[in-house]
Design a protein around this motif. Structure first.
Motif, PDB file in Angstrom:
ATOM      1  N   PHE A  56      26.146  52.544  75.111  1.00 53.41           N
ATOM      2  CA  PHE A  56      26.301  52.386  73.658  1.00 53.41           C
ATOM      3  C   PHE A  56      25.229  51.455  73.132  1.00 53.41           C
ATOM      4  O   PHE A  56      24.804  50.537  73.825  1.00 53.41           O
ATOM      5  CB  PHE A  56      27.656  51.741  73.326  1.00 53.41           C
ATOM      6  N   ASN A  57      24.859  51.684  71.889  1.00 54.61           N
ATOM      7  CA  ASN A  57      23.970  50.780  71.190  1.00 54.61           C
ATOM      8  C   ASN A  57      24.381  50.791  69.719  1.00 54.61           C
ATOM      9  O   ASN A  57      24.733  51.844  69.182  1.00 54.61           O
ATOM     10  CB  ASN A  57      22.514  51.214  71.349  1.00 54.61           C
ATOM     11  N   ILE A  58      24.335  49.645  69.082  1.00 54.89           N
ATOM     12  CA  ILE A  58      24.758  49.529  67.687  1.00 54.89           C
ATOM     13  C   ILE A  58      23.622  48.904  66.888  1.00 54.89           C
ATOM     14  O   ILE A  58      23.008  47.936  67.329  1.00 54.89           O
ATOM     15  CB  ILE A  58      26.014  48.634  67.563  1.00 54.89           C
ATOM     16  N   GLY A  59      23.377  49.452  65.724  1.00 57.72           N
ATOM     17  CA  GLY A  59      22.364  48.902  64.837  1.00 57.72           C
ATOM     18  C   GLY A  59      22.857  48.937  63.406  1.00 57.72           C
ATOM     19  O   GLY A  59      23.738  49.724  63.059  1.00 57.72           O
ATOM     20  N   ALA A  60      22.298  48.071  62.585  1.00 59.59           N
ATOM     21  CA  ALA A  60      22.668  48.029  61.168  1.00 59.59           C
ATOM     22  C   ALA A  60      21.434  47.694  60.355  1.00 59.59           C
ATOM     23  O   ALA A  60      20.568  46.934  60.800  1.00 59.59           O
ATOM     24  CB  ALA A  60      23.762  46.987  60.927  1.00 59.59           C
ATOM     25  N   ALA A  61      21.375  48.290  59.173  1.00 60.28           N
ATOM     26  CA  ALA A  61      20.248  48.032  58.277  1.00 60.28           C
ATOM     27  C   ALA A  61      20.723  48.103  56.828  1.00 60.28           C
ATOM     28  O   ALA A  61      21.576  48.925  56.490  1.00 60.28           O
ATOM     29  CB  ALA A  61      19.138  49.055  58.502  1.00 60.28           C
ATOM     30  N   LYS A  62      20.158  47.232  56.024  1.00 60.41           N
ATOM     31  CA  LYS A  62      20.446  47.271  54.589  1.00 60.41           C
ATOM     32  C   LYS A  62      19.589  48.386  53.993  1.00 60.41           C
ATOM     33  O   LYS A  62      18.379  48.420  54.198  1.00 60.41           O
ATOM     34  CB  LYS A  62      20.115  45.924  53.941  1.00 60.41           C
ATOM     35  N   GLY A  64      20.162  49.467  50.579  1.00 62.83           N
ATOM     36  CA  GLY A  64      20.216  49.356  49.129  1.00 62.83           C
ATOM     37  C   GLY A  64      21.041  48.147  48.744  1.00 62.83           C
ATOM     38  O   GLY A  64      21.541  47.426  49.600  1.00 62.83           O
ATOM     39  N   ASP A  65      21.173  47.920  47.451  1.00 61.59           N
ATOM     40  CA  ASP A  65      22.009  46.822  46.977  1.00 61.59           C
ATOM     41  C   ASP A  65      23.445  47.074  47.403  1.00 61.59           C
ATOM     42  O   ASP A  65      24.018  48.123  47.080  1.00 61.59           O
ATOM     43  CB  ASP A  65      21.942  46.693  45.454  1.00 61.59           C
ATOM     44  N   ASP A  66      24.019  46.136  48.114  1.00 62.54           N
ATOM     45  CA  ASP A  66      25.400  46.225  48.595  1.00 62.54           C
ATOM     46  C   ASP A  66      25.643  47.466  49.450  1.00 62.54           C
ATOM     47  O   ASP A  66      26.773  47.934  49.563  1.00 62.54           O
ATOM     48  CB  ASP A  66      26.400  46.211  47.420  1.00 62.54           C
ATOM     49  N   LEU A  67      24.603  48.020  50.072  1.00 60.28           N
ATOM     50  CA  LEU A  67      24.714  49.246  50.850  1.00 60.28           C
ATOM     51  C   LEU A  67      24.059  49.057  52.213  1.00 60.28           C
ATOM     52  O   LEU A  67      22.897  48.662  52.291  1.00 60.28           O
ATOM     53  CB  LEU A  67      24.027  50.378  50.085  1.00 60.28           C
ATOM     54  N   HIS A  68      24.829  49.330  53.279  1.00 61.09           N
ATOM     55  CA  HIS A  68      24.341  49.164  54.645  1.00 61.09           C
ATOM     56  C   HIS A  68      24.642  50.414  55.462  1.00 61.09           C
ATOM     57  O   HIS A  68      25.706  51.013  55.300  1.00 61.09           O
ATOM     58  CB  HIS A  68      25.015  47.964  55.323  1.00 61.09           C
ATOM     59  N   GLU A  69      23.698  50.748  56.344  1.00 64.27           N
ATOM     60  CA  GLU A  69      23.922  51.836  57.278  1.00 64.27           C
ATOM     61  C   GLU A  69      24.164  51.219  58.651  1.00 64.27           C
ATOM     62  O   GLU A  69      23.396  50.372  59.111  1.00 64.27           O
ATOM     63  CB  GLU A  69      22.716  52.770  57.350  1.00 64.27           C
ATOM     64  N   VAL A  70      25.243  51.650  59.300  1.00 65.04           N
ATOM     65  CA  VAL A  70      25.555  51.222  60.657  1.00 65.04           C
ATOM     66  C   VAL A  70      25.409  52.444  61.550  1.00 65.04           C
ATOM     67  O   VAL A  70      25.939  53.516  61.247  1.00 65.04           O
ATOM     68  CB  VAL A  70      26.980  50.641  60.752  1.00 65.04           C
ATOM     69  N   PHE A 110      30.930  41.872  60.526  1.00 62.99           N
ATOM     70  CA  PHE A 110      31.480  43.133  60.029  1.00 62.99           C
ATOM     71  C   PHE A 110      30.610  44.308  60.466  1.00 62.99           C
ATOM     72  O   PHE A 110      31.104  45.307  60.991  1.00 62.99           O
ATOM     73  CB  PHE A 110      31.614  43.136  58.503  1.00 62.99           C
ATOM     74  N   LEU A 111      29.299  44.199  60.244  1.00 67.50           N
ATOM     75  CA  LEU A 111      28.398  45.311  60.526  1.00 67.50           C
ATOM     76  C   LEU A 111      28.303  45.645  62.009  1.00 67.50           C
ATOM     77  O   LEU A 111      28.129  46.811  62.369  1.00 67.50           O
ATOM     78  CB  LEU A 111      27.003  45.007  59.972  1.00 67.50           C
ATOM     79  N   LEU A 112      28.397  44.658  62.881  1.00 70.67           N
ATOM     80  CA  LEU A 112      28.232  44.906  64.316  1.00 70.67           C
ATOM     81  C   LEU A 112      29.545  44.896  65.098  1.00 70.67           C
ATOM     82  O   LEU A 112      29.552  45.215  66.287  1.00 70.67           O
ATOM     83  CB  LEU A 112      27.258  43.884  64.910  1.00 70.67           C
ATOM     84  N   PHE A 146      34.760  46.582  69.893  1.00 66.96           N
ATOM     85  CA  PHE A 146      33.437  46.209  69.395  1.00 66.96           C
ATOM     86  C   PHE A 146      33.397  44.761  68.904  1.00 66.96           C
ATOM     87  O   PHE A 146      32.374  44.101  69.014  1.00 66.96           O
ATOM     88  CB  PHE A 146      32.993  47.162  68.284  1.00 66.96           C
ATOM     89  N   GLY A 147      34.499  44.278  68.374  1.00 68.69           N
ATOM     90  CA  GLY A 147      34.557  42.883  67.933  1.00 68.69           C
ATOM     91  C   GLY A 147      34.356  41.928  69.096  1.00 68.69           C
ATOM     92  O   GLY A 147      33.589  40.958  68.992  1.00 68.69           O
ATOM     93  N   GLN A 148      35.016  42.201  70.213  1.00 72.25           N
ATOM     94  CA  GLN A 148      34.878  41.359  71.408  1.00 72.25           C
ATOM     95  C   GLN A 148      33.458  41.467  71.973  1.00 72.25           C
ATOM     96  O   GLN A 148      32.882  40.461  72.387  1.00 72.25           O
ATOM     97  CB  GLN A 148      35.907  41.754  72.466  1.00 72.25           C
ATOM     98  N   LEU A 149      32.892  42.671  71.977  1.00 72.02           N
ATOM     99  CA  LEU A 149      31.516  42.839  72.448  1.00 72.02           C
ATOM    100  C   LEU A 149      30.539  42.041  71.588  1.00 72.02           C
ATOM    101  O   LEU A 149      29.606  41.421  72.104  1.00 72.02           O
ATOM    102  CB  LEU A 149      31.117  44.316  72.440  1.00 72.02           C
ATOM    103  N   TYR A 150      30.763  42.043  70.272  1.00 66.85           N
ATOM    104  CA  TYR A 150      29.910  41.268  69.373  1.00 66.85           C
ATOM    105  C   TYR A 150      29.996  39.780  69.705  1.00 66.85           C
ATOM    106  O   TYR A 150      28.979  39.092  69.794  1.00 66.85           O
ATOM    107  CB  TYR A 150      30.300  41.516  67.913  1.00 66.85           C
TER     108      TYR A 150
END
Length: 169
Positions: A56-62, A64-70, A110-112, A146-150
């Motif tokens: 598994f791999n997790i990524g997040a990017a902003k 837009g305004d108040d908008l994120h892709e996970v 939250f994101l990860l 995922f919370g524990q992994l983070y």
């Protein structure tokens, strides 16, 4: 006056002003999906279940305004005991999250941690259906905390930054 709340400009908040933290899933989607069955049809004749390796791999990017892709990337490789590849699945599953009034210190957890937990059941179904459609029994991935992994990854990064050994292998 002690009960009054104040906004970012220092003045009192107007009645009904939007200050509550809000997180919502706007959409979720398959960004990329690959399934390989390189040894078909001979692979179906082999007895026994293949050894399955999942990453598994997790990524997040902003975006837009108040908008994120996970993005949740799942790589699965199944091999027989003699090293023949039964199947390979590469899935990149993503979600678009609207986040408003989330304090900066809570954004990354939250994101990860939480967002991948929300996406995982849907990505799990895509993997199961893809493997089944490839002629194999559906692969039901075990749930992941995922919370524990983070938190574990954060602790390792903190140890490395402080010069402490990260652990023994």
């Amino acid at each position: 006056m002690a009960d009054e709340q104040f906004g970012a400009a220092g003045g009192p908040l107007t009645n009904g002003e939007d200050t509550a933290p809000v997180a919502g899933v706007i959409s979720q989607y398959v960004k990329d999906l690959s399934f390989e069955n390189p040894n078909a049809p001979a692979i179906y004749q082999l007895p026994g279940a293949p050894k399955i390796d999942v990453g598994f791999n997790i990524g997040a990017a902003k975006v837009g305004d108040d908008l994120h892709e996970v993005v949740l990337k799942i790589d699965v490789r199944a091999e027989t005991e003699d090293g023949q590849v039964a199947f390979v699945v590469d899935l990149t599953f993503a979600g678009l999250f609207g986040l408003r009034n989330i304090p900066d210190e809570h954004l990354q957890p939250f994101l990860l941690g939480e967002a991948p937990r929300i996406l995982f059941p849907f990505a799990r179904r895509v993997v199961a259906d893809t493997v089944r459609d490839g002629g194999f029994p559906p692969l039901l991935l075990d749930p992941i905390d995922f919370g524990q992994l983070y938190l574990q990854q954060l602790a390792q990064q903190t140890q490395l930054a402080e010069g402490e050994p990260a652990g023994q292998a």
